[in-house]
Design a protein around this motif. Structure first.
Motif, short mmCIF file in Angstrom:
data_model
loop_
_atom_site.label_atom_id
_atom_site.label_comp_id
_atom_site.label_asym_id
_atom_site.label_seq_id
_atom_site.Cartn_x
_atom_site.Cartn_y
_atom_site.Cartn_z
N GLY A 12 0.82 -1.21 0.00
CA GLY A 12 0.00 0.00 0.00
C GLY A 12 0.85 1.26 0.00
O GLY A 12 1.70 1.43 0.87
N ALA A 13 0.62 2.13 -0.98
CA ALA A 13 1.40 3.36 -1.10
C ALA A 13 0.53 4.58 -0.86
O ALA A 13 0.56 5.56 -1.61
CB ALA A 13 2.07 3.45 -2.47
N VAL A 30 10.60 -2.57 -0.60
CA VAL A 30 9.73 -2.63 -1.78
C VAL A 30 8.34 -2.17 -1.35
O VAL A 30 7.85 -2.52 -0.28
CB VAL A 30 9.68 -4.05 -2.39
CG1 VAL A 30 9.13 -5.08 -1.40
CG2 VAL A 30 8.85 -4.05 -3.68
N VAL A 31 7.72 -1.33 -2.19
CA VAL A 31 6.39 -0.79 -1.91
C VAL A 31 5.46 -1.17 -3.06
O VAL A 31 5.72 -0.82 -4.22
CB VAL A 31 6.42 0.74 -1.76
CG1 VAL A 31 5.02 1.27 -1.42
CG2 VAL A 31 7.42 1.17 -0.69
N PHE A 32 4.39 -1.89 -2.74
CA PHE A 32 3.42 -2.32 -3.74
C PHE A 32 2.17 -1.44 -3.67
O PHE A 32 1.74 -1.03 -2.59
CB PHE A 32 2.99 -3.77 -3.50
CG PHE A 32 4.12 -4.76 -3.52
CD1 PHE A 32 4.61 -5.26 -4.72
CD2 PHE A 32 4.68 -5.21 -2.34
CE1 PHE A 32 5.64 -6.19 -4.75
CE2 PHE A 32 5.71 -6.14 -2.35
CZ PHE A 32 6.19 -6.63 -3.56
N ASP A 33 1.57 -1.18 -4.83
CA ASP A 33 0.30 -0.47 -4.84
C ASP A 33 -0.54 -0.95 -6.03
O ASP A 33 -0.01 -1.15 -7.13
CB ASP A 33 0.51 1.04 -4.94
CG ASP A 33 -0.74 1.81 -4.53
OD1 ASP A 33 -0.91 2.06 -3.33
OD2 ASP A 33 -1.56 2.13 -5.41
N PHE A 125 9.68 0.89 -5.99
CA PHE A 125 8.25 1.18 -6.03
C PHE A 125 7.58 0.36 -7.14
O PHE A 125 8.04 0.37 -8.28
CB PHE A 125 8.04 2.68 -6.26
CG PHE A 125 6.59 3.07 -6.27
CD1 PHE A 125 5.77 2.80 -5.19
CD2 PHE A 125 6.03 3.73 -7.37
CE1 PHE A 125 4.44 3.16 -5.19
CE2 PHE A 125 4.70 4.09 -7.39
CZ PHE A 125 3.91 3.81 -6.29
N LYS A 126 6.51 -0.34 -6.78
CA LYS A 126 5.83 -1.24 -7.71
C LYS A 126 4.37 -0.81 -7.91
O LYS A 126 3.45 -1.37 -7.32
CB LYS A 126 5.87 -2.68 -7.18
CG LYS A 126 7.27 -3.20 -6.87
CD LYS A 126 8.07 -3.44 -8.13
CE LYS A 126 9.44 -4.04 -7.82
NZ LYS A 126 10.22 -4.27 -9.05
N PRO A 127 4.13 0.21 -8.75
CA PRO A 127 2.75 0.62 -9.01
C PRO A 127 2.03 -0.40 -9.88
O PRO A 127 2.66 -1.14 -10.64
CB PRO A 127 2.92 1.95 -9.74
CG PRO A 127 4.24 1.84 -10.43
CD PRO A 127 5.11 1.02 -9.50
N TYR A 128 0.74 -0.44 -9.77
CA TYR A 128 -0.11 -1.35 -10.53
C TYR A 128 0.34 -2.81 -10.38
O TYR A 128 0.24 -3.61 -11.30
CB TYR A 128 -0.12 -0.96 -12.02
CG TYR A 128 -0.65 0.43 -12.24
CD1 TYR A 128 -2.02 0.70 -12.13
CD2 TYR A 128 0.21 1.48 -12.54
CE1 TYR A 128 -2.51 1.98 -12.32
CE2 TYR A 128 -0.27 2.77 -12.72
CZ TYR A 128 -1.63 3.01 -12.62
OH TYR A 128 -2.11 4.29 -12.80
#
Length: 390
Positions: A12-13, A30-33, A125-128
């Motif tokens: 969650g970002a 690592v940040v997932f969103d 950062f790992k968007p989508y």
């Protein structure tokens, strides 16, 4: 599929996830969103962003009700002054209105972009990239997404509740918490608009500082505040505040005349023009056109008819119900505090699993309390991880 290992994985970002990432002393993060990141923050307060509130410390805690005491350690470490000082370092300026602290030199979206930019300097950062699997094996957390498999020593669940699901907070993280035997307090929408039929004719009409009463099974909850009619019902700060009460259906009573009821009756009695035109001194014309006897001349109305018009404006009633999570800013309920340590925000049931933000069963009223909690809890989790595991 790729396989990578990290010291800390944040799911969650939003505000709390980004705050946590920015305060960790490791870059192995690592940040997932599910979305592009900080989507909910970017629309907070109609782009004004109510960051916090200037209430004194103890009153601030009391605003969260019985769960406020859980936050004493969190806020003792990182509270309003610390937040505003940190944001000042990012070029953020604020202003105070009615105890609420707002952005003054930028929009919510601009603040969100700043925090995302800073986070990308420190973390992967790992968007989508949605997390769809989380378990713990031999002391390490295994995290699976549609794009890869990851391993981490520590996991932070910062993925929000169920409000505004199009921003990514759709309640899916509750399943991860339940996978580690955490109890979920039934989620319900909070800071949410009221749905009501027949309001579309008033769509867009806004009112300031009106007396409003919410009648719920014999109980009356009163407030004075601002609101706006929408195509689906009624919204605005006063309505969000009333939405904290638990109900399925209720009656909303609005007093458009307030202390001017007798002035209205006397004035209308002596008015030679149409009722709707005189009423425009109190309400917009579009509202005035639906009044009883709107097309009649005021001076020709009987005493009973004058009171009928006055009652319509001073005792305007709507049958309302809370709209769904798609129109809620906050989720009430969430991960029970019984299974979380207030000293660290670490799970009592799974070592190295932490929670921050709206996923927890902590909700404050409208006015900056929930965003302050998001930032503070994220920073506090980072402190706990730094002290205990890094």
């Amino acid at each position: 599929m790729s396989k990578k290992s990290f010291d800390v994985a944040i799911v969650g970002a939003g505000a709390c996830g980004l705050a946590c990432a920015l305060h960790l002393k490791t870059t192995s993060v690592v940040v997932f969103d599910k979305k592009s990141g900080a989507r909910k923050l970017s629309i907070t307060g109609n782009n004004r962003c109510n960051l916090t509130n200037i209430l004194p410390f103890d009153e601030f805690l009391e605003s969260y009700g019985k769960n406020g005491k859980f936050l004493r350690d969190v806020y003792s470490y990182y509270f309003r002054n610390e937040l505003l000082e940190e944001l000042k370092g990012f070029g953020v300026e604020v202003k105070i209105e009615n105890n609420k602290v707002y952005l003054s030199n930028m929009t919510s979206r601009q603040l969100a972009n700043i925090l995302l930019k800073e986070t990308k300097k420190k973390a992967a950062f790992k968007p989508y990239e949605s997390v769809n699997f989380l378990r713990k094996n031999n002391g390490l957390f295994e995290i699976r997404t549609q794009k890869g498999v990851y391993f981490s020593k520590v996991v932070v669940l910062a993925c929000g509740g169920m409000s505004y699901p199009h921003t990514g907070s759709d309640g899916s993280c509750y399943n991860f918490a339940q996978g580690f035997n955490h109890e979920i307090v039934h989620p319900r929408p909070m800071e949410v608009a009221f749905c009501s039929s027949g309001c579309d004719i008033f769509k867009g009409l806004s009112f300031q500082s009106k007396k409003i009463t919410l009648n719920v099974k014999g109980k009356k909850y009163k407030i004075r505040g601002d609101f706006i009619f929408t195509h689906f019902g009624i919204s605005g700060p006063a309505i969000f505040e009333l939405s904290k009460y638990d109900f399925n259906e209720a009656e909303l009573v609005i007093d458009f005349l307030d202390t001017q009821r007798e002035d209205f009756i006397n004035g209308l009695h002596n008015y030679k023009g149409k009722v709707k035109n005189f009423a425009c001194n109190f309400v917009p014309l579009r509202f005035a056109t639906v009044l009883p006897f709107a097309q009649d001349r005021g001076c020709r109305l009987s005493k009973k008819q004058l009171n009928t018009v006055a009652n319509f404006l001073s005792n305007f009633k709507l049958k309302v119900k809370k709209c769904g999570f798609d129109k809620a800013f906050v989720t009430a309920g969430g991960v029970s505090l019984k299974g979380v340590s207030p000293k660290t925000l670490e799970s009592k049931l799974a070592e190295r699993l932490f929670f921050c933000g709206e996923i927890l069963n902590i909700q404050g009223p409208i006015g900056g309390f929930n965003l302050q909690f998001a930032f503070s809890s994220g920073v506090f989790v980072a402190k706990s991880i730094n002290d205990m595991y890094l």
